[in-house]
Design a protein around this motif. Structure first.
Motif, mmCIF file in Angstrom:
data_model
loop_
_atom_site.group_PDB
_atom_site.id
_atom_site.type_symbol
_atom_site.label_atom_id
_atom_site.label_comp_id
_atom_site.label_asym_id
_atom_site.label_seq_id
_atom_site.Cartn_x
_atom_site.Cartn_y
_atom_site.Cartn_z
ATOM 1 N N ARG A 1 6.429 4.292 6.241
ATOM 2 C CA ARG A 1 7.874 4.431 6.461
ATOM 3 C C ARG A 1 8.142 4.980 7.863
ATOM 4 N NH1 ARG A 1 11.186 8.620 2.922
ATOM 5 N NH2 ARG A 1 9.931 9.982 4.215
ATOM 6 N N LEU A 2 7.313 5.934 8.334
ATOM 7 C CA LEU A 2 7.487 6.484 9.673
ATOM 8 C C LEU A 2 7.010 5.518 10.759
ATOM 9 C CD1 LEU A 2 6.307 10.099 8.898
ATOM 10 C CD2 LEU A 2 8.611 9.457 9.626
ATOM 11 N N ILE A 3 5.964 4.761 10.463
ATOM 12 C CA ILE A 3 5.443 3.805 11.449
ATOM 13 C C ILE A 3 6.520 2.801 11.815
ATOM 14 C CG2 ILE A 3 3.829 1.874 11.753
ATOM 15 C CD1 ILE A 3 1.739 3.660 10.248
ATOM 16 N N CYS A 4 7.184 2.222 10.801
ATOM 17 C CA CYS A 4 8.277 1.287 11.084
ATOM 18 C C CYS A 4 9.024 0.960 9.796
ATOM 19 C CB CYS A 4 7.756 -0.001 11.705
ATOM 20 S SG CYS A 4 9.077 -1.115 12.269
ATOM 21 N N THR A 5 10.320 1.210 9.813
ATOM 22 C CA THR A 5 11.199 0.826 8.715
ATOM 23 C C THR A 5 12.431 0.187 9.320
ATOM 24 O OG1 THR A 5 10.434 2.649 7.317
ATOM 25 C CG2 THR A 5 12.551 1.646 6.742
ATOM 26 N N ASN A 6 12.693 -1.044 8.929
ATOM 27 C CA ASN A 6 13.862 -1.782 9.428
ATOM 28 C C ASN A 6 13.927 -1.766 10.953
ATOM 29 O OD1 ASN A 6 14.732 -2.335 6.763
ATOM 30 N ND2 ASN A 6 15.751 -0.347 6.669
ATOM 31 N N LYS B 1 -7.298 -0.990 11.290
ATOM 32 C CA LYS B 1 -8.385 -1.659 10.571
ATOM 33 C C LYS B 1 -8.631 -1.187 9.140
ATOM 34 C CE LYS B 1 -11.029 -2.509 14.799
ATOM 35 N NZ LYS B 1 -12.308 -2.214 15.476
ATOM 36 N N GLN B 2 -7.923 -0.172 8.657
ATOM 37 C CA GLN B 2 -8.205 0.378 7.334
ATOM 38 C C GLN B 2 -8.048 -0.693 6.251
ATOM 39 O OE1 GLN B 2 -9.120 3.649 6.013
ATOM 40 N NE2 GLN B 2 -9.422 2.217 4.345
ATOM 41 N N PRO B 3 -9.149 -1.040 5.569
ATOM 42 C CA PRO B 3 -9.029 -2.006 4.464
ATOM 43 C C PRO B 3 -8.575 -1.305 3.179
ATOM 44 C CG PRO B 3 -11.328 -1.419 4.785
ATOM 45 C CD PRO B 3 -10.537 -0.694 5.845
ATOM 46 N N TYR B 4 -8.093 -2.080 2.253
ATOM 47 C CA TYR B 4 -7.638 -1.573 0.965
ATOM 48 C C TYR B 4 -8.462 -2.207 -0.143
ATOM 49 C CZ TYR B 4 -3.907 0.758 3.321
ATOM 50 O OH TYR B 4 -3.219 1.614 4.148
ATOM 51 N N ASN B 5 -8.642 -1.462 -1.239
ATOM 52 C CA ASN B 5 -9.406 -1.997 -2.365
ATOM 53 C C ASN B 5 -8.501 -2.797 -3.303
ATOM 54 O OD1 ASN B 5 -8.040 -0.159 -4.061
ATOM 55 N ND2 ASN B 5 -9.696 1.344 -3.977
ATOM 56 N N TYR C 1 -2.093 -0.268 7.360
ATOM 57 C CA TYR C 1 -0.845 0.136 7.982
ATOM 58 C C TYR C 1 -0.345 -1.047 8.808
ATOM 59 C CZ TYR C 1 -2.729 4.456 6.262
ATOM 60 O OH TYR C 1 -3.246 5.397 5.436
ATOM 61 N N PRO C 2 0.165 -2.053 8.132
ATOM 62 C CA PRO C 2 0.430 -3.355 8.761
ATOM 63 C C PRO C 2 1.473 -3.344 9.870
ATOM 64 C CG PRO C 2 1.386 -3.271 6.565
ATOM 65 C CD PRO C 2 0.537 -2.041 6.720
ATOM 66 N N GLU C 3 2.395 -2.406 9.861
ATOM 67 C CA GLU C 3 3.434 -2.373 10.894
ATOM 68 C C GLU C 3 3.036 -1.564 12.124
ATOM 69 O OE1 GLU C 3 6.260 -4.185 10.894
ATOM 70 O OE2 GLU C 3 5.512 -5.065 9.039
ATOM 71 N N PHE C 4 1.874 -0.892 12.068
ATOM 72 C CA PHE C 4 1.461 -0.117 13.238
ATOM 73 C C PHE C 4 1.181 -1.051 14.399
ATOM 74 C CE2 PHE C 4 -1.650 1.787 16.081
ATOM 75 C CZ PHE C 4 -0.987 2.965 16.402
ATOM 76 N N ASP D 1 1.814 7.314 -2.384
ATOM 77 C CA ASP D 1 2.952 8.020 -1.783
ATOM 78 C C ASP D 1 2.634 8.461 -0.355
ATOM 79 O OD1 ASP D 1 4.444 7.718 -4.090
ATOM 80 O OD2 ASP D 1 3.972 9.718 -4.863
ATOM 81 N N ARG D 2 1.397 8.912 -0.124
ATOM 82 C CA ARG D 2 0.995 9.334 1.220
ATOM 83 C C ARG D 2 1.007 8.139 2.176
ATOM 84 N NH1 ARG D 2 -4.071 11.304 0.300
ATOM 85 N NH2 ARG D 2 -5.104 9.596 1.342
ATOM 86 N N VAL D 3 0.463 7.019 1.736
ATOM 87 C CA VAL D 3 0.429 5.811 2.568
ATOM 88 C C VAL D 3 1.853 5.315 2.822
ATOM 89 C CG1 VAL D 3 -0.329 3.401 2.659
ATOM 90 C CG2 VAL D 3 -1.917 5.184 1.894
ATOM 91 N N LEU D 4 2.684 5.335 1.799
ATOM 92 C CA LEU D 4 4.075 4.895 1.951
ATOM 93 C C LEU D 4 4.831 5.796 2.928
ATOM 94 C CD1 LEU D 4 6.288 2.925 1.112
ATOM 95 C CD2 LEU D 4 6.747 4.400 -0.858
ATOM 96 N N ALA D 5 4.598 7.112 2.855
ATOM 97 C CA ALA D 5 5.254 8.035 3.792
ATOM 98 C C ALA D 5 4.871 7.692 5.228
ATOM 99 C CB ALA D 5 4.875 9.484 3.467
ATOM 100 N N MET D 6 3.586 7.404 5.451
ATOM 101 C CA MET D 6 3.148 7.055 6.809
ATOM 102 C C MET D 6 3.735 5.722 7.240
ATOM 103 S SD MET D 6 -0.667 8.627 7.263
ATOM 104 C CE MET D 6 -1.508 7.553 6.164
#
Length: 188
Positions: free
Chosen positions: A121-126, A147-151, A1-4, A114-119
């Motif tokens: 988008r709410l964390i920060c968009t534009n 800290k959540q890593p991605y595979n 969640y890079p924008e958090f 889609d779940r990650v994108l929804a979060m």
């Protein structure tokens, strides 16, 4: 969640007496997780979390013990419809309903992306932030966001152990603030 950003997405909000609570819940025996949300204006605020719940009956006891006098709206992992709880004759979703929680769940979970994108988008968009977290009350959620890593497939890496709490958050957020609009929903 890079924008958090723990400061920019920070909230001092807490639970007010009698207000409805929105609980995202992830089912994992011994590692159940829940994030408790309130809505301020149009924005979700994470105000509490439950981590390492043993099973569904344990989560029900914890929620009932912490939040008496509140309408509890639960947005669980759709896989909870299977017979995986302590009493094999009942599903996790049936247990939540028997506890008088209002359960909102689709027939299947949204795609992880889609779940990650929804979060996100709410964390920060534009530059607009709509998702907020009480950092003091939700330290595991903050850690997961940071800290959540991605595979290699671009999905959350389950081996790190940080995914349960963000999955719980995502079930509520992707249901109420979906990327792909639902055409049908299950009745509570």
């Amino acid at each position: 969640y890079p924008e958090f950003d723990r400061e920019a997405n920070s909230s001092d909000e807490t639970i007010k007496p009698g207000e409805p609570l929105f609980v995202g819940m992830d089912f994992n025996v011994g590692k159940m997780a829940a994030v408790v949300w309130v809505v301020r204006g149009r924005d979700p605020h994470a105000v509490d979390e439950i981590v390492n719940g043993y099973d569904t009956p344990d989560m029900i006891r914890q929620i009932q013990g912490r939040y008496p006098g509140h309408r509890i709206n639960v947005y669980p992992d759709a896989s909870g419809g299977g017979r995986r709880s302590v009493d094999a004759s009942q599903s996790d979703l049936a247990l939540l309903r028997q506890a008088r929680f209002v359960v909102f769940v689709n027939s299947r979970n949204p795609a992880v992306k889609d779940r990650v994108l929804a979060m996100n988008r709410l964390i920060c968009t534009n530059g607009e932030r709509r998702l907020f977290v009480n950092v003091a009350r939700c330290p595991s959620l903050v850690e997961s966001f940071e800290k959540q890593p991605y595979n290699q497939h671009g999905e959350p890496d389950k081996s790190a152990g940080l995914d349960h709490i963000s999955d719980a958050a995502g079930y509520y957020l992707s249901y109420q603030y979906p990327i792909i609009q639902r055409t049908t929903t299950a009745a509570p």
